[in-house]
Design an enzyme around this catalytic site. Structure first.
Site, PDB file in Angstrom:
ATOM      1  N   LYS A   1       0.800  -1.235   0.000  1.00 36.87           N
ATOM      2  CA  LYS A   1       0.000   0.000   0.000  1.00 36.87           C
ATOM      3  C   LYS A   1       0.830   1.282   0.000  1.00 36.87           C
ATOM      4  CE  LYS A   1      -3.978  -1.758  -0.197  1.00 36.87           C
ATOM      5  NZ  LYS A   1      -4.067  -2.090  -1.608  1.00 36.87           N
TER       6      LYS A   1
ATOM      7  N   TYR B   1      -7.024  -5.306  -1.135  1.00 34.35           N
ATOM      8  CA  TYR B   1      -5.779  -5.464  -1.900  1.00 34.35           C
ATOM      9  C   TYR B   1      -5.803  -4.649  -3.190  1.00 34.35           C
ATOM     10  CZ  TYR B   1      -1.488  -7.686  -3.489  1.00 34.35           C
ATOM     11  OH  TYR B   1      -0.199  -7.898  -3.896  1.00 34.35           O
TER      12      TYR B   1
HETATM   13  C1  PHB Z   1       7.310  -6.113  -4.482  1.00 34.10           C
HETATM   14  O1  PHB Z   1       8.361  -5.526  -4.157  1.00 34.10           O
HETATM   15  O2  PHB Z   1       7.183  -6.613  -5.610  1.00 34.10           O
HETATM   16  C2  PHB Z   1       6.208  -6.257  -3.508  1.00 34.10           C
HETATM   17  C3  PHB Z   1       6.386  -5.832  -2.198  1.00 34.10           C
HETATM   18  C4  PHB Z   1       5.350  -5.978  -1.302  1.00 34.10           C
HETATM   19  C5  PHB Z   1       4.162  -6.567  -1.714  1.00 34.10           C
HETATM   20  C6  PHB Z   1       3.989  -6.975  -3.017  1.00 34.10           C
HETATM   21  C7  PHB Z   1       5.013  -6.825  -3.923  1.00 34.10           C
HETATM   22  O3  PHB Z   1       3.149  -6.754  -0.829  1.00 34.10           O
END
Ligand code: PHB
Ligand code: APR
Length: 405
Positions: free
Chosen positions: A299, A387
């Site tokens: 987020k 999400y």
């Molecule tokens: C990412 O760095 O790709 C990443 C980090 C945190 C998340 C999802 C993706 O919750």
């Protein structure tokens, strides 16, 4: 001393500051951006990479979505691995067709900096000793660059200077309240030029701790492991990292995992943090300067984008419609959305990580909660809705007269 005059002084050239600059430029509102680091440093920083639809829409409005459209990966679902079993959360089916886009924040920063250069907008990188003054009256900013002292007179200061910035730190203590939770672990992140283990992100809850399998493209992967805060990056060889990641995965993912040399490796602490209010006279805080979320819900960048959606539309409304309404409502509107994202990020972190202090009872209750979420339509919907990003209301920009974006 060099004296400059502008409408908005933007402090910080992270996604928040750059995006605000681009939106103001599109609306014909003069501004100056001041950043303490070099442009090279800013454009090379590696951060997270999930964009909500509302963030994608905002980038489109800012006219910086060309690369995003070409290289961003639309994702319609995520996997949650719990008790050795993967559960798919069909984001689109659960949210009336919404999705997220995988696009690295590093790329996004480069796109915004490129657009800024093309438009020849005034920016000061490597500005030293940046200070903000008189923001309850007639604000100005001072700094040094190449030995010259500058003073920027402005109507408003946008404090987009991140968690460690000068803007929040300058607010008098009796005017600000902060809320904070520090987590007793960090995320060890590895970037590697290997194909991702799966087409979709996998969030892993295992007895050995949390892990996340993410990606930047079909050839570049981003993986994370929950590690104790006392761990040092140099204690984690690539081999140790891949072995530990495998240990936290299910057998199918173990088979599919392709390993290779890391091109970046770092440990980040996890923190929840909110500042109230987000406006102090003519100073407006936005992004990490005002709030931090643990990365579990992806987020951080999206909250920075929604602050900027509110702030840019409030400033546009002020300059083009002579209305202060958006500015007056800024803090309250942002914080409403911020706290919901804080709650979701805290909840995801709590649910998926192992805490040293948990009793056996706590662990069983947590597993039952996760099982419920993953088995129930209502549970999955709650997760998916948060999400993909909760909606936010903005005055339609077309209603603000003379707008060119
Ligand atoms: C990412 O760095 O790709 C990443 C980090 C945190 C998340 C999802 C993706 O919750
Ligand atoms: N003067 C000028 N610039 C400063 C100062 C200062 N005193 N202090 C910090 N800065 C700069 C930093 O060097 C950085 O480039 O402000 C910028 C803040 O950028 P970010 O930390 O990226 O914050 P933000 O733009 O709010 O972006 C939020 O980025 O940090 C991630 O997880 C976060 O994804 C979220 C998003």
């Amino acid at each position: 001393m060099e004296i400059l005059n502008t409408k908005v002084a933007i402090i910080g050239s992270g996604p928040a500051g750059l995006l605000l600059g681009q939106l103001l430029y599109k609306a014909g509102i003069e501004h100056i951006l001041i950043e303490q680091r070099s442009a090279e440093y800013v454009s090379a920083r590696i951060r997270a990479g999930i964009l909500e639809q509302v963030s994608v829409d905002l980038l489109k409005q800012a006219g910086v979505d060309q690369h995003l459209n070409e290289f961003g990966l639309p994702h319609h679902g995520i996997e949650i691995l719990s008790n050795g079993e993967k559960h798919r959360i069909d984001l689109s089916a659960l949210t009336y067709g919404k999705q997220v886009t995988v696009y690295g924040q590093t790329e996004l920063t480069k796109d915004l900096m490129h657009a800024r250069n093309e438009a020849k907008l005034t920016s000061f990188y490597e500005a030293n000793d940046v200070k903000i003054h008189e923001f309850y009256n007639e604000p100005y900013v001072t700094f040094y660059k190449n030995g010259i002292e500058y003073r920027v007179n402005c109507d408003f200061i946008a404090g987009c200077d991140g968690y460690h910035g000068v803007c929040r730190a300058t607010v008098p203590q009796d005017k600000i309240k902060t809320f904070e939770k520090v987590y007793p672990f960090g995320w060890l992140g590895v970037l590697a030029d290997v194909p991702p283990v799966s087409d979709e992100l996998i969030y892993v809850r295992s007895e050995r701790g949390f892990a996340l399998c993410s990606m930047r493209s079909s050839k570049r992967s981003r993986y994370y492991l929950q590690v104790p805060l006392t761990d040092k990056v140099d204690e984690w060889s690539d081999e140790r990292f891949w072995d530990e990641l495998k240990n936290r995965l299910d057998s199918e993912s173990q088979k599919n995992l392709i390993t290779g040399p890391s091109i970046e490796k770092s440990i980040a602490p996890l923190r929840s943090f909110v500042t109230e209010p987000m406006r102090f006279g003519n100073l407006f805080l936005a992004g990490d300067a005002a709030h931090i979320v643990p990365p579990t819900g992806a987020k951080g960048l999206n909250l920075a984008a929604s602050d900027i959606a509110y702030l840019s539309s409030a400033l546009i409304e002020y300059y083009l419609n002579s209305s202060k309404q958006g500015l007056d409502e800024y803090s309250e509107k942002c914080l409403k959305r911020v706290w919901k994202a804080e709650r979701f990020s805290w909840w995801m972190t709590h649910l998926l990580h192992h805490f040293e202090t948990e009793s056996d009872f706590d662990i069983k209750i947590k597993q039952a909660e996760l099982d419920y979420i993953l088995e129930s339509e209502a549970g999955k919907k709650t997760l998916a809705e948060n999400y993909v990003g909760l909606p936010y209301e903005l005055k339609r920009l077309e209603k603000i007269k003379n707008i060119s974006c």
